[in-house]
Design an enzyme around this catalytic site. Structure first.
Site, mmCIF file in Angstrom:
data_model
loop_
_atom_site.group_PDB
_atom_site.id
_atom_site.type_symbol
_atom_site.label_atom_id
_atom_site.label_comp_id
_atom_site.label_asym_id
_atom_site.label_seq_id
_atom_site.Cartn_x
_atom_site.Cartn_y
_atom_site.Cartn_z
ATOM 1 N N GLN A 49 122.865 -80.772 25.389
ATOM 2 C CA GLN A 49 122.458 -81.690 24.407
ATOM 3 C C GLN A 49 123.548 -83.140 23.802
ATOM 4 O O GLN A 49 122.848 -84.020 23.778
ATOM 5 C CB GLN A 49 121.962 -81.040 23.232
ATOM 6 C CG GLN A 49 121.328 -81.735 22.086
ATOM 7 C CD GLN A 49 120.930 -80.948 20.676
ATOM 8 O OE1 GLN A 49 120.666 -79.834 20.687
ATOM 9 N NE2 GLN A 49 120.827 -81.548 19.611
ATOM 10 N N CYS A 67 118.990 -76.192 29.820
ATOM 11 C CA CYS A 67 120.475 -76.218 29.541
ATOM 12 C C CYS A 67 121.088 -76.072 30.815
ATOM 13 O O CYS A 67 120.387 -75.118 31.700
ATOM 14 C CB CYS A 67 120.580 -74.897 28.616
ATOM 15 S SG CYS A 67 122.227 -74.405 28.774
ATOM 16 N N GLU A 68 121.908 -76.691 31.129
ATOM 17 C CA GLU A 68 122.555 -76.761 32.383
ATOM 18 C C GLU A 68 123.515 -75.378 32.735
ATOM 19 O O GLU A 68 123.717 -75.106 33.921
ATOM 20 C CB GLU A 68 123.798 -77.814 32.863
ATOM 21 C CG GLU A 68 124.838 -78.101 31.871
ATOM 22 C CD GLU A 68 125.410 -79.121 32.241
ATOM 23 O OE1 GLU A 68 126.634 -79.096 32.051
ATOM 24 O OE2 GLU A 68 124.866 -80.364 32.697
ATOM 25 N N HIS A 69 123.681 -74.488 31.672
ATOM 26 C CA HIS A 69 124.532 -73.461 31.673
ATOM 27 C C HIS A 69 123.537 -72.359 31.889
ATOM 28 O O HIS A 69 124.105 -71.374 32.745
ATOM 29 C CB HIS A 69 125.285 -73.254 30.365
ATOM 30 C CG HIS A 69 126.139 -74.355 30.019
ATOM 31 N ND1 HIS A 69 126.257 -74.828 28.795
ATOM 32 C CD2 HIS A 69 127.020 -74.893 30.618
ATOM 33 C CE1 HIS A 69 127.313 -75.635 28.559
ATOM 34 N NE2 HIS A 69 127.497 -75.988 30.131
ATOM 35 N N HIS A 70 122.459 -72.000 31.402
ATOM 36 C CA HIS A 70 121.335 -70.738 31.907
ATOM 37 C C HIS A 70 120.308 -71.281 32.378
ATOM 38 O O HIS A 70 119.573 -70.365 32.825
ATOM 39 C CB HIS A 70 121.231 -70.012 30.439
ATOM 40 C CG HIS A 70 122.777 -69.629 29.862
ATOM 41 N ND1 HIS A 70 123.147 -70.170 28.978
ATOM 42 C CD2 HIS A 70 123.361 -68.527 30.248
ATOM 43 C CE1 HIS A 70 124.279 -69.610 28.405
ATOM 44 N NE2 HIS A 70 124.504 -68.704 29.192
ATOM 45 N N HIS A 72 117.702 -74.236 20.888
ATOM 46 C CA HIS A 72 118.028 -73.752 22.464
ATOM 47 C C HIS A 72 117.821 -72.227 22.777
ATOM 48 O O HIS A 72 118.294 -71.387 22.014
ATOM 49 C CB HIS A 72 119.663 -73.935 22.510
ATOM 50 C CG HIS A 72 119.881 -75.433 22.606
ATOM 51 N ND1 HIS A 72 120.731 -75.949 23.778
ATOM 52 C CD2 HIS A 72 120.172 -76.376 21.545
ATOM 53 C CE1 HIS A 72 120.906 -77.203 23.363
ATOM 54 N NE2 HIS A 72 120.568 -77.397 22.030
ATOM 55 N N CYS A 97 118.735 -70.569 24.899
ATOM 56 C CA CYS A 97 119.764 -69.748 25.573
ATOM 57 C C CYS A 97 120.580 -69.117 24.277
ATOM 58 O O CYS A 97 121.236 -68.096 24.433
ATOM 59 C CB CYS A 97 120.836 -70.398 26.276
ATOM 60 S SG CYS A 97 121.571 -71.931 25.507
#
Length: 207
Positions: free
Chosen positions: A138, A97-100, A166, A168
């Site tokens: 995703q 995940c590019e956020h976490h 996920h 996250c």
């Protein structure tokens, strides 16, 4: 903008706005994170961790150095006139995940209706790897896979569905263990014909 943030399908992604850090700088960053987490990066069990993490990152994000166009470049035209659906289901993948920057893990289902030949079945699994081994969402991963198929195979239609858990969501935040995220996209005949969509869902066992 760093080119790695752009949804690129045909070419390998390289950093253009910022120089790539050295291996030594990457390992120093890992040591900083270890210390920030509350541990001692100089203790015996962690001495080699920065080098291991840097090496692992090379594997996790190897998709930045891969080219979807090369993966799909070879097609086979001698297929006995076959022009019906080609589907590979349950392709395992893992991405981050590019956020976490934590993993999401799942499986992909890919189908297309050939127009001028077919591609080797293993290449569809390779295509998933090209885009999964990057920092991702995703939704973006789904779009990149089907866009590459359309660009390089020119099918009469294509369908892609991803199912993933996920970390996250399951390891942090709401900690919703076992929750599945599903994304799909149809193009061409699959987008226009509900019968073809139903056939796709039936073949992957989702009807």
């Amino acid at each position: 903008m760093d080119a790695r943030t752009k949804p690129i399908g045909a070419t390998p992604v390289t950093a253009t706005a910022l120089p790539r850090p050295t291996r030594e700088e990457a390992e120093a960053a890992v040591r900083t994170l270890i210390a920030w987490a509350g541990d001692d990066p100089t203790r015996e069990g962690l001495l080699e961790t920065p080098a291991r993490v840097a090496k692992a990152y090379g594997e996790f994000y190897s998709g930045y150095e891969q080219d979807a166009g090369v993966v799909l470049s070879k097609t086979f035209k001698e297929v006995g006139g076959y022009d019906d659906i080609v589907l590979v289901r349950d392709i395992p993948f893992n991405s981050h995940c590019e956020h976490h920057m934590v993993p999401f893990v799942g499986k992909a289902h890919i189908a297309y209706l050939p127009h001028d030949g077919v591609v080797g079945l293993s290449k569809l699994a390779r295509l998933v790897e090209v885009f999964a081994r990057r920092l991702q969402t995703q939704e973006n991963l789904t779009a990149q896979i089907i866009d590459a198929i359309n660009e390089h195979l020119g099918p009469r239609g294509a369908a892609v569905m991803l199912e993933a858990e996920h970390m996250c969501m399951s390891m942090r935040g709401v900690r919703a263990h076992g929750a599945a995220t599903i994304t799909h996209r149809f193009t061409g005949v699959f987008a226009e014909d509900r019968v073809e969509q139903d056939r796709f869902f039936g073949l992957i066992g989702k009807r």
